[in-house]
Design a protein around this motif. Sequence first.
Motif, PDB file in Angstrom:
ATOM      1  N   ASP A   1       0.826  -1.219  -0.141  1.00  6.83           N
ATOM      2  CA  ASP A   1      -0.300   0.696  -0.128  1.00  6.83           C
ATOM      3  C   ASP A   1       0.603   0.702   0.327  1.00  6.83           C
ATOM      4  OD1 ASP A   1      -1.736   2.079   0.093  1.00  6.83           O
ATOM      5  OD2 ASP A   1      -3.100   1.034   1.583  1.00  6.83           O
TER       6      ASP A   1
ATOM      7  N   SER B   1       1.238   2.508   3.371  1.00 12.29           N
ATOM      8  CA  SER B   1       1.877   2.008   4.233  1.00 12.29           C
ATOM      9  C   SER B   1       3.112   1.671   3.600  1.00 12.29           C
ATOM     10  CB  SER B   1       0.750   1.079   4.932  1.00 12.29           C
ATOM     11  OG  SER B   1       2.023   0.427   5.834  1.00 12.29           O
TER      12      SER B   1
ATOM     13  N   GLU C   1      -5.980  -7.270   9.252  1.00 14.89           N
ATOM     14  CA  GLU C   1      -5.642  -5.694   8.782  1.00 14.89           C
ATOM     15  C   GLU C   1      -6.296  -4.483  10.157  1.00 14.89           C
ATOM     16  OE1 GLU C   1      -6.928  -5.432   4.113  1.00 14.89           O
ATOM     17  OE2 GLU C   1      -8.623  -6.992   5.422  1.00 14.89           O
TER      18      GLU C   1
ATOM     19  N   VAL D   1       2.507  -2.184  10.944  1.00 18.66           N
ATOM     20  CA  VAL D   1       2.534  -0.978  10.355  1.00 18.66           C
ATOM     21  C   VAL D   1       2.732   0.365  10.549  1.00 18.66           C
ATOM     22  CG1 VAL D   1       0.256  -0.539  10.403  1.00 18.66           C
ATOM     23  CG2 VAL D   1       1.061  -0.172   8.210  1.00 18.66           C
TER      24      VAL D   1
ATOM     25  N   ILE E   1       3.116   3.967   9.147  1.00 19.90           N
ATOM     26  CA  ILE E   1       2.513   4.944   8.322  1.00 19.90           C
ATOM     27  C   ILE E   1       3.586   6.031   8.065  1.00 19.90           C
ATOM     28  CG2 ILE E   1       0.302   5.691   7.631  1.00 19.90           C
ATOM     29  CD1 ILE E   1      -1.531   3.807   9.893  1.00 19.90           C
TER      30      ILE E   1
ATOM     31  N   TYR F   1      -4.710  -1.137   6.569  1.00 25.02           N
ATOM     32  CA  TYR F   1      -3.487  -2.113   6.091  1.00 25.02           C
ATOM     33  C   TYR F   1      -3.665  -2.820   6.832  1.00 25.02           C
ATOM     34  CZ  TYR F   1      -3.057   3.762   6.402  1.00 25.02           C
ATOM     35  OH  TYR F   1      -3.099   4.861   6.314  1.00 25.02           O
TER      36      TYR F   1
END
Length: 848
Positions: free
Chosen positions: A682, A685, A718, A820, A822, A837
């Motif tokens: 992504d 991310s 997620e 994750v 960001i 994410y």
Amino acid sequence: MASAGPMIPSSPAEGAALRDSLSVHGSTEKLNPSAVNRILMEFLMYFGRAFIVFYPVYLTGYMGLSISWVLLCMVMVTWWKKNRQWKDSRIGTAIDFVDNEKQVVNKELQSALQMASWVHFPDVEKVNWLNKVLEQAWPFFGMYMEKLLKENIQPAVRLSSTALKVFTFTKIHFGHIPLRITGMKAYTDEVDQREVVLDMDICYDGDVDIDVDVNPPITAGVKGLKLKGMMRVILEPLIGQAPLVGGVTFFFIQRPTLEINWTGMTNLLDSPAFSSLSEGTIMDIISSLMVLPNRMCIPLVEQVKVDQMRFPLPRGVVRVHLLGARDLVAKDTYMMGLVKGKSDPYATVRVGNIHFKSKTVKENLHPTWNEVHEFVVHEAPGQELEVDLFDEDTDKDDFIGKYHLDLGEVKREKEMDQWFPLEGVPNGEVHLKLQWFSLQTDPNLETESADGFACAMLAVYLDNASNLPKDHKEIAEHKKRGKHSSEARLTKRNAGPNSYVEFSVDKDVQKSKVVFASKDPVWEEGFTFFVHSVKTQQLSLQIKAHEKKSELGVLNIPLSRLINTSNMTLDQRFQLERSGANSQIKLKATLRILSLEKPTPKVILNPPPHVRQQGPQTNPGVNASESTAPFPASSSQASPPSQPADFQNGSNVNYLNRRRGSFVASETHKSPSSTTNMRRYDSHSLLSENSISSSRFDLSDGASYPEAIRKHQGSFGEISVSVRYATLRKKLIILVNSCRNLFPCSENGTDSYVRLYLLPDQTWRHRKKTHVMKRTINPVFNDKFEFDVSLEEAKTRKLDVSVKNNKMLFSRERKDIGMVLIDLEQMNLVNGDTQWYELTLPGLKKTS
């Protein structure tokens, strides 16, 4: 025969195998240190709560005090909690209003003032000039409608029933208040170059006055009419000669709203018991004329084909997977509302006039349906997918949420699989998977689905019929006497039959409107059917008399016949079977193959800096396909084993090694990183090695992951995070919404929470945590956190997010379920952004 005692393993290998089988297949958990710690903590928390509750009661009895003191304390505590919740709610509402002042004011104005659509949507224009034209032309419109009602509608009503033979319009006046257009939107980019598409928001609150004599002395009438909806007007095709437009087509994309004030004997229809019935019946008549797929067409030149205007081929087909819902509102209550129960939810899925109802799931706020429905889409953008959820009850079903989605978005995205928030209720989401199918003429694309889904679509345009017999008696006489067409014409003509056409493709049966007293009826209607097997299915057609339901003619067309025709289309007159000698029907049948559209892959225009740096530092021993992979490689892949990784990635790797702990650092040269197994990348991310920073400052820092996580090969779940900057308060606001499909740490789910760091702040003071959601792999947090940073500084920061298992508080193993990182620089912080994410564990080292 069951043994009396436990089975003793004969060797250490058998004992290990037995323990593994018990831990995997048995119902008891493996007694590892983390499980013991969890059981002890649960017992201590249970004992502590019991002690806090019962000790004051014991103390009151020991001191000889009245039980009233206990009740008084309970009342005071309850009052304090309620007062605190009320204050927190007021403060939270005030803060939300400051953060979202523009949205709140617009919403309140829209609901309170009922402003026109051009006020709320910049692309919708205010067309006062068109309203002035309508006001000037309204008297002439009334004259046209009076002529239409008396010359066309009145004879049709008289023929529809013997009780209405003297039905007469005695007064027709459309008043002095004209129709108003409150907003107009023109489409230019999304449509063909040879057409103009206009969407008009229509509002009519008129002083219409119509009186009729039904059957003297019975009279009826309408005095006042309200109509509101959105009408689409299509000017096509654009031509190079006057009047520049070949024809005008107009229709309602969705059913408009209607309110009627009845007079005379029909005053009974104003009562609550009949108003919805009468207005619904009239709406059905309007839908059969002007709601998709039905259209009103006015050709302006002779060269334009009316059938193409009235019934063009659909834009495509949407397949709706109604998977389930979660966190629905509980509508069922017990003990006069004191005890909240659950709901018995079901869903209705609608596109235009086609709708389906799902099964009902009893007593469940997280229902699973797993149903699939298919819809033909005639206008995209324009048509909407409407999903409404209800709680089934014995008397009246309760509304528990809805969601509407413009199918133009599905056409653009090709495929959507996500949770959609329900509207009109405090909480709840519905899980939909939407797929867009285009219509193709290549027969090689036809593949029959093993799941029973459609592989093709059949569109039928019913034009007219000629020389229909009145009934079976006339058919038998023609066969008996053997009359030819010339002899039949000399016979005295009788009134034609009241006929309609019934189409069927297997179990899918559709009927046309009834045409009264005509041997040459004209229907001009369109129908669509889903085809599951082109080779075996056929289109069956029966013309029937309206009163007796007797057959006046039959026609069967195998669908395999359309495969070999030009453009997969048959447009001709067909001789009817079991009918008159010259009885024919004219129709157009078009077959189209359904082709699943694949979403276009996302192109990463600005990859992270560390990805670009690793490009030229590729190991010569690694093949080209690995060196050009879209995901960053680990340090062990990018450098020879003899050279330290710190010299390859610079400060980034030093930063990572400080965070991973001794175990991860020592394992770096043993096996490749698991980042190459990530399912998607992504652009919002940075799913890279930097995500390992989420393991710092934990008690388990430097420890290994649990065995179940190390052996896991799929996704870890997620997380949905909303990021927004409040410019008035100068705060960065992070909203942790929910997670889905988390890794189940036990058979009962996962006790999870989310930990946040706004890098580079990494101390305990800067750490943010959500509350713990127990025994679920789809937790909903809705926790908000604020950081005191300027907008310029926030754009240079990164948000470190980690989902952790709360049951491993005192375990030596790592608590991370997924992480994750960001990058806030890539986000529009002022307008806000909400994304899903994917959680990964890039530092996880798989052992053989």
